[in-house]
Design a protein around this motif. Structure first.
Motif, PDB file in Angstrom:
ATOM      1  N   GLY A 186     -73.046 -28.636   4.052  1.00  0.00           N
ATOM      2  CA  GLY A 186     -73.291 -30.039   3.739  1.00  0.00           C
ATOM      3  C   GLY A 186     -73.194 -30.320   2.250  1.00  0.00           C
ATOM      4  N   TYR A 187     -73.796 -29.455   1.431  1.00  0.00           N
ATOM      5  CA  TYR A 187     -73.698 -29.604  -0.017  1.00  0.00           C
ATOM      6  C   TYR A 187     -72.237 -29.596  -0.455  1.00  0.00           C
ATOM      7  N   SER A 188     -71.461 -28.665   0.101  1.00  0.00           N
ATOM      8  CA  SER A 188     -70.060 -28.539  -0.321  1.00  0.00           C
ATOM      9  C   SER A 188     -69.286 -29.816  -0.032  1.00  0.00           C
ATOM     10  N   GLN A 189     -69.578 -30.448   1.110  1.00  0.00           N
ATOM     11  CA  GLN A 189     -68.880 -31.688   1.436  1.00  0.00           C
ATOM     12  C   GLN A 189     -69.304 -32.821   0.505  1.00  0.00           C
ATOM     13  N   LEU A 190     -70.586 -32.909   0.193  1.00  0.00           N
ATOM     14  CA  LEU A 190     -71.033 -33.943  -0.740  1.00  0.00           C
ATOM     15  C   LEU A 190     -70.394 -33.765  -2.113  1.00  0.00           C
ATOM     16  N   VAL A 191     -70.295 -32.534  -2.579  1.00  0.00           N
ATOM     17  CA  VAL A 191     -69.695 -32.278  -3.896  1.00  0.00           C
ATOM     18  C   VAL A 191     -68.217 -32.634  -3.892  1.00  0.00           C
ATOM     19  N   VAL A 192     -67.475 -32.121  -2.927  1.00  0.00           N
ATOM     20  CA  VAL A 192     -66.025 -32.347  -2.886  1.00  0.00           C
ATOM     21  C   VAL A 192     -65.701 -33.815  -2.663  1.00  0.00           C
ATOM     22  N   PHE A 193     -66.337 -34.427  -1.682  1.00  0.00           N
ATOM     23  CA  PHE A 193     -65.995 -35.810  -1.348  1.00  0.00           C
ATOM     24  C   PHE A 193     -66.452 -36.784  -2.439  1.00  0.00           C
ATOM     25  N   SER A 194     -67.569 -36.488  -3.107  1.00  0.00           N
ATOM     26  CA  SER A 194     -68.004 -37.342  -4.211  1.00  0.00           C
ATOM     27  C   SER A 194     -67.037 -37.244  -5.376  1.00  0.00           C
ATOM     28  N   ALA A 195     -66.586 -36.036  -5.695  1.00  0.00           N
ATOM     29  CA  ALA A 195     -65.597 -35.872  -6.768  1.00  0.00           C
ATOM     30  C   ALA A 195     -64.305 -36.591  -6.410  1.00  0.00           C
ATOM     31  N   PHE A 196     -63.892 -36.470  -5.159  1.00  0.00           N
ATOM     32  CA  PHE A 196     -62.650 -37.075  -4.689  1.00  0.00           C
ATOM     33  C   PHE A 196     -62.681 -38.594  -4.791  1.00  0.00           C
ATOM     34  N   THR A 197     -63.832 -39.190  -4.517  1.00  0.00           N
ATOM     35  CA  THR A 197     -63.945 -40.649  -4.496  1.00  0.00           C
ATOM     36  C   THR A 197     -64.438 -41.223  -5.820  1.00  0.00           C
ATOM     37  N   GLY A 198     -64.539 -40.384  -6.837  1.00  0.00           N
ATOM     38  CA  GLY A 198     -64.914 -40.876  -8.160  1.00  0.00           C
ATOM     39  C   GLY A 198     -66.403 -41.081  -8.365  1.00  0.00           C
ATOM     40  N   GLN A 199     -67.210 -40.534  -7.491  1.00  0.00           N
ATOM     41  CA  GLN A 199     -68.670 -40.647  -7.637  1.00  0.00           C
ATOM     42  C   GLN A 199     -69.185 -39.414  -8.390  1.00  0.00           C
ATOM     43  N   ASP A 200     -68.872 -39.381  -9.676  1.00  0.00           N
ATOM     44  CA  ASP A 200     -69.071 -38.174 -10.476  1.00  0.00           C
ATOM     45  C   ASP A 200     -70.528 -37.774 -10.604  1.00  0.00           C
ATOM     46  N   GLU A 201     -71.414 -38.720 -10.818  1.00  0.00           N
ATOM     47  CA  GLU A 201     -72.822 -38.376 -10.995  1.00  0.00           C
ATOM     48  C   GLU A 201     -73.412 -37.818  -9.705  1.00  0.00           C
ATOM     49  N   LEU A 202     -72.959 -38.338  -8.577  1.00  0.00           N
ATOM     50  CA  LEU A 202     -73.429 -37.818  -7.293  1.00  0.00           C
ATOM     51  C   LEU A 202     -72.936 -36.383  -7.095  1.00  0.00           C
ATOM     52  N   ALA A 203     -71.680 -36.132  -7.437  1.00  0.00           N
ATOM     53  CA  ALA A 203     -71.150 -34.777  -7.330  1.00  0.00           C
ATOM     54  C   ALA A 203     -71.950 -33.814  -8.202  1.00  0.00           C
ATOM     55  N   LYS A 204     -72.220 -34.218  -9.439  1.00  0.00           N
ATOM     56  CA  LYS A 204     -72.971 -33.354 -10.359  1.00  0.00           C
ATOM     57  C   LYS A 204     -74.391 -33.106  -9.867  1.00  0.00           C
ATOM     58  N   LYS A 205     -74.980 -34.122  -9.242  1.00  0.00           N
ATOM     59  CA  LYS A 205     -76.331 -33.962  -8.698  1.00  0.00           C
ATOM     60  C   LYS A 205     -76.368 -32.818  -7.691  1.00  0.00           C
ATOM     61  N   TRP A 206     -75.400 -32.774  -6.784  1.00  0.00           N
ATOM     62  CA  TRP A 206     -75.412 -31.742  -5.746  1.00  0.00           C
ATOM     63  C   TRP A 206     -74.933 -30.400  -6.280  1.00  0.00           C
ATOM     64  N   ILE A 207     -74.134 -30.399  -7.325  1.00  0.00           N
ATOM     65  CA  ILE A 207     -73.807 -29.141  -8.006  1.00  0.00           C
ATOM     66  C   ILE A 207     -75.067 -28.546  -8.624  1.00  0.00           C
ATOM     67  N   ASN A 208     -75.837 -29.377  -9.318  1.00  0.00           N
ATOM     68  CA  ASN A 208     -77.069 -28.896  -9.944  1.00  0.00           C
ATOM     69  C   ASN A 208     -78.088 -28.448  -8.908  1.00  0.00           C
ATOM     70  N   LYS A 209     -78.185 -29.172  -7.779  1.00  0.00           N
ATOM     71  CA  LYS A 209     -79.095 -28.745  -6.714  1.00  0.00           C
ATOM     72  C   LYS A 209     -78.668 -27.394  -6.142  1.00  0.00           C
ATOM     73  N   THR A 210     -77.373 -27.134  -6.119  1.00  0.00           N
ATOM     74  CA  THR A 210     -76.886 -25.833  -5.661  1.00  0.00           C
ATOM     75  C   THR A 210     -77.394 -24.730  -6.575  1.00  0.00           C
ATOM     76  N   LYS A 211     -77.286 -24.940  -7.879  1.00  0.00           N
ATOM     77  CA  LYS A 211     -77.716 -23.922  -8.850  1.00  0.00           C
ATOM     78  C   LYS A 211     -79.225 -23.757  -8.872  1.00  0.00           C
ATOM     79  N   GLU A 212     -79.945 -24.877  -8.836  1.00  0.00           N
ATOM     80  CA  GLU A 212     -81.380 -24.849  -9.093  1.00  0.00           C
ATOM     81  C   GLU A 212     -82.219 -24.639  -7.833  1.00  0.00           C
ATOM     82  N   TYR A 213     -81.657 -24.992  -6.670  1.00  0.00           N
ATOM     83  CA  TYR A 213     -82.427 -24.895  -5.441  1.00  0.00           C
ATOM     84  C   TYR A 213     -81.785 -23.982  -4.397  1.00  0.00           C
TER      85      TYR A 213
END
Length: 282
Positions: free
Chosen positions: A128-155
């Motif tokens: 689920g995280y991977s889809q949120l990151v990829v699809f957010s980056a794809f659709t230009g929702q950069d801050e949302l993509a970064k949020k889930w990237i950081n949650k991957t690292k931190e959580y």
């Protein structure tokens, strides 16, 4: 099953187009995208409300995004298709609109949000995280993509990987090697996409000295990708090496270590479409 096969076929058609320049491959790929994501009379609704079910049980399912696991290939396919006249601005806008709506469904629906809830720490959450990151980056929702990237690292990574490199929520499963491989594949997808933002440390992030890292997990799994029969945990059916063939190329992309590419050559040989798919530079 077609919902799982369509993204793979679109991606492979896009690869054929990219390397051959033959428009027939691009035209067919675009037809699939249009039929599945844009055409109001044919398209799939941007949700997987009925992606999984248990007969006689109407509980909310927290793993439905497993059914759209391979949809992360579609954004890459569009990059391969972008020079084709068939891939018009209208097609691009329609595809991105569908994925924007799908992201919203993940974040707001009972099943989608349960899939990526912090209560969920195993492979469905990572997918689920991977889809949120990829699809957010794809659709230009950069801050949302970064949020889930950081949650991957931190959580996610600290709660999944120990200092031995074992994925603690997967090694207790009855198909432990399969699920460990599927989980790390999704982590690789996140790490690879994070580089689009200049975030390169997902590959090595270690929250503290008591927690593991993606690199430790990669080193732990490689010997068992080479020799699955040596796996020390449960694997109740025969391990399918195609699982590791999804993960190995991404490990090579991340770590630039020939031990991963050597295993690709050993296991996969010279099959044309697999060579194109897994050698692609991103």
């Amino acid at each position: 099953e077609w919902a799982k096969e369509m993204p793979v076929q679109v991606y492979e058609l896009a690869l054929y187009y990219f390397y051959s320049g033959d428009e027939k491959h691009a035209t067919k790929a675009v037809q699939f995208l249009s039929d599945w994501l844009i055409n109001p009379n044919k398209k799939m609704n941007p949700n997987v409300n009925f992606g999984q079910a248990v007969y006689g049980n109407d509980d909310i399912r927290d793993n439905v995004l497993l059914e759209t696991r391979v949809w992360t290939r579609i954004p890459d396919a569009t990059l391969l298709l972008k020079e084709s006249p068939a891939y018009t601005s209208a097609i691009d806008a329609g595809v991105k609109k569908w994925f924007t709506e799908f992201i919203n469904w993940i974040l707001t629906s009972p099943s989608g949000s349960a899939n990526v809830s912090e209560k969920n720490k195993n492979n469905p959450a990572t997918v689920g995280y991977s889809q949120l990151v990829v699809f957010s980056a794809f659709t230009g929702q950069d801050e949302l993509a970064k949020k889930w990237i950081n949650k991957t690292k931190e959580y996610l990574i600290p709660n999944q990987i120990n200092l031995k490199g074992e994925q603690v929520n997967e090694i207790t499963r009855t198909r432990a090697l399969h699920y460990s491989t599927r989980n790390i594949w999704a982590l690789y997808i996140i790490a690879k996409t994070a580089e689009f933002y200049g975030i390169k440390d997902v590959w090595t992030a270690q929250s503290d000295k008591s927690k593991g890292s993606l690199k430790l997990a990669s080193n732990f799994l490689l010997p068992y990708w080479v020799s699955p029969s040596n796996w020390p945990y449960k694997q109740i059916d025969e391990y399918n090496k195609e699982d590791s063939m999804e993960a190995l190329p991404l490990a090579f992309v991340g770590y630039k270590d020939i031990k991963y590419s050597d295993q690709i050559r050993k296991d996969w040989g010279s099959s044309f479409i697999e060579y194109l798919e897994y050698s692609f530079p991103w």
